[in-house]
Motif scaffolding. Structure first.
Motif, PDB file in Angstrom:
ATOM      1  N   UNK A 166       0.827  -1.203   0.000  1.00  0.00           N
ATOM      2  CA  UNK A 166       0.000   0.000   0.000  1.00  0.00           C
ATOM      3  C   UNK A 166       0.859   1.249   0.000  1.00  0.00           C
ATOM      4  N   UNK A 167       0.270   2.323  -0.485  1.00  0.00           N
ATOM      5  CA  UNK A 167       0.952   3.610  -0.478  1.00  0.00           C
ATOM      6  C   UNK A 167       1.276   4.015   0.960  1.00  0.00           C
ATOM      7  N   UNK A 168       0.370   3.740   1.876  1.00  0.00           N
ATOM      8  CA  UNK A 168       0.587   4.075   3.287  1.00  0.00           C
ATOM      9  C   UNK A 168       1.861   3.433   3.808  1.00  0.00           C
ATOM     10  N   UNK A 213      -6.294   7.502  -9.350  1.00  0.00           N
ATOM     11  CA  UNK A 213      -7.660   7.147  -9.716  1.00  0.00           C
ATOM     12  C   UNK A 213      -7.781   5.625  -9.704  1.00  0.00           C
ATOM     13  N   UNK A 214      -8.717   5.114  -8.898  1.00  0.00           N
ATOM     14  CA  UNK A 214      -8.910   3.673  -8.766  1.00  0.00           C
ATOM     15  C   UNK A 214     -10.324   3.311  -9.206  1.00  0.00           C
ATOM     16  N   UNK A 228      -6.174  -0.227   0.113  1.00  0.00           N
ATOM     17  CA  UNK A 228      -5.529  -1.543   0.143  1.00  0.00           C
ATOM     18  C   UNK A 228      -5.863  -2.251   1.459  1.00  0.00           C
ATOM     19  N   UNK A 229      -5.751  -1.523   2.584  1.00  0.00           N
ATOM     20  CA  UNK A 229      -6.035  -2.114   3.888  1.00  0.00           C
ATOM     21  C   UNK A 229      -7.509  -2.493   3.994  1.00  0.00           C
ATOM     22  N   UNK A 230      -8.397  -1.618   3.501  1.00  0.00           N
ATOM     23  CA  UNK A 230      -9.831  -1.896   3.558  1.00  0.00           C
ATOM     24  C   UNK A 230     -10.180  -3.155   2.777  1.00  0.00           C
ATOM     25  N   UNK A 284     -12.776  -6.631   3.626  1.00  0.00           N
ATOM     26  CA  UNK A 284     -13.491  -7.401   2.611  1.00  0.00           C
ATOM     27  C   UNK A 284     -12.817  -8.727   2.270  1.00  0.00           C
ATOM     28  N   UNK A 285     -11.693  -9.021   2.905  1.00  0.00           N
ATOM     29  CA  UNK A 285     -11.042 -10.316   2.724  1.00  0.00           C
ATOM     30  C   UNK A 285     -10.421 -10.538   1.362  1.00  0.00           C
ATOM     31  N   UNK A 286     -10.087  -9.475   0.651  1.00  0.00           N
ATOM     32  CA  UNK A 286      -9.478  -9.619  -0.674  1.00  0.00           C
ATOM     33  C   UNK A 286      -8.013  -9.991  -0.534  1.00  0.00           C
ATOM     34  N   UNK A 287      -7.570 -10.913  -1.360  1.00  0.00           N
ATOM     35  CA  UNK A 287      -6.162 -11.321  -1.388  1.00  0.00           C
ATOM     36  C   UNK A 287      -5.546 -10.860  -2.705  1.00  0.00           C
ATOM     37  N   UNK A 288      -4.501 -10.022  -2.619  1.00  0.00           N
ATOM     38  CA  UNK A 288      -3.774  -9.575  -3.807  1.00  0.00           C
ATOM     39  C   UNK A 288      -2.678 -10.597  -4.122  1.00  0.00           C
ATOM     40  N   UNK A 289      -2.666 -11.099  -5.351  1.00  0.00           N
ATOM     41  CA  UNK A 289      -1.679 -12.110  -5.728  1.00  0.00           C
ATOM     42  C   UNK A 289      -0.631 -11.576  -6.698  1.00  0.00           C
TER      43      UNK A 289
END
Length: 270
Positions: free
Chosen positions: A114-116, A172-173, A194-196, A201-206
């Motif tokens: 994440x940017x953070x 812009x997303x 990204x954290x949210x 929401x339980x999303x996994x970035x692969x």
């Protein structure tokens, strides 16, 4: 009897170039051609870099009149060198106050972080200023990137990215609304998307596909970032995917070229 291996002639000694001063603002080689002739503005630029090393970050440069006299050049030549250093992000001009030595550029890793996290790792405070939160109709190119149909709705989130309250990027997303119907109920737009997505929401970035190129900002973008439209910008376009290869988001990020650079580690293909 086996033939004796041929004796290789000794290699001639190569000339050794002295190492430059330890400064990230300097090129490893100054780029002076063999004939030794360089534009006056380039020679002035090199002298200014040395002066900037001595003065340190946020220091005010001496007045143009003094520098031009010290370097024995016209003020137009000096201004050309200063303008190039401003465009590179090494100097900063403040109208009515003078020209200052700029702090080092931020280095944004090219990674699924994440940017953070990236800004905090550089010892700075991340922030976001919300510009737009809306439902956006997907045109064919965006629909293809997100694996949806043209005309489907997306959630569009546009934000100015801040580091220590300084605008450095415009993001812009676009998210498929059908996949994330409750995103605007759980997301605080000024915080990490990204954290949210991960924690709420339980999303996994692969993995992700990302491109980087240089562009000039449109007038609206330059206004939002508080920068000169003539300054070069770094544009990234990214599509992120989950472990099943399903697109999660399409992100467009426009970064100030004078304030940020990118870094990554490359590995040999296996």
């Amino acid at each position: 009897m086996s033939a004796e291996p041929p004796v290789r002639p000794a290699r001639p000694a190569l000339p050794i170039t002295p190492a430059p001063p330890d400064s990230t603002a300097r090129p490893y080689r100054d780029g002076i051609p063999e004939h030794g002739r360089v534009p006056k503005s380039y020679a002035v630029k090199m002298r200014l870099l040395g002066l900037m090393d001595e003065l340190g970050e946020d220091a005010l440069l001496p007045p143009e009149r003094e520098l031009a006299a010290e370097y024995s050049v016209a003020r137009s030549t000096l201004r050309s060198a200063i303008a190039e250093l401003v465009m590179e992000g090494r100097l900063r001009s403040a109208r009515g106050r003078g020209t200052y030595v700029a702090p080092p550029k931020l280095v944004q890793p090219l990674s699924l972080a994440s940017y953070t996290e990236s800004v905090r790792s550089m010892g700075m405070t991340p922030g976001r200023r919300v510009v737009t939160v809306e439902h956006h109709v997907a045109q064919p190119d965006l629909a293809e990137r997100l694996g949806i149909r043209p005309g489907d709705l997306t959630v569009h989130l546009e934000r100015v990215l801040l580091a220590d309250e300084e605008p450095i990027g415009l993001e812009s997303t676009y998210l498929p609304l059908d996949r994330f119907p409750t995103i605007l109920e759980v997301l605080r737009p000024e915080e990490s998307l990204y954290r949210c997505l991960q924690e709420d929401l339980g999303v996994v970035f692969a993995e992700a596909d990302e491109t980087v190129e240089t562009v000039l900002a449109a007038p609206r973008e330059a206004l939002l970032l508080g920068t000169n439209p003539a300054l070069p910008m770094l544009l990234t376009m990214r599509t992120s995917y989950d472990p099943h290869g399903v697109p999660i988001e399409r992100v467009r990020q426009l970064f100030r070229g004078d304030r940020i650079g990118f870094a990554t580690r490359l590995r040999a293909a296996t």
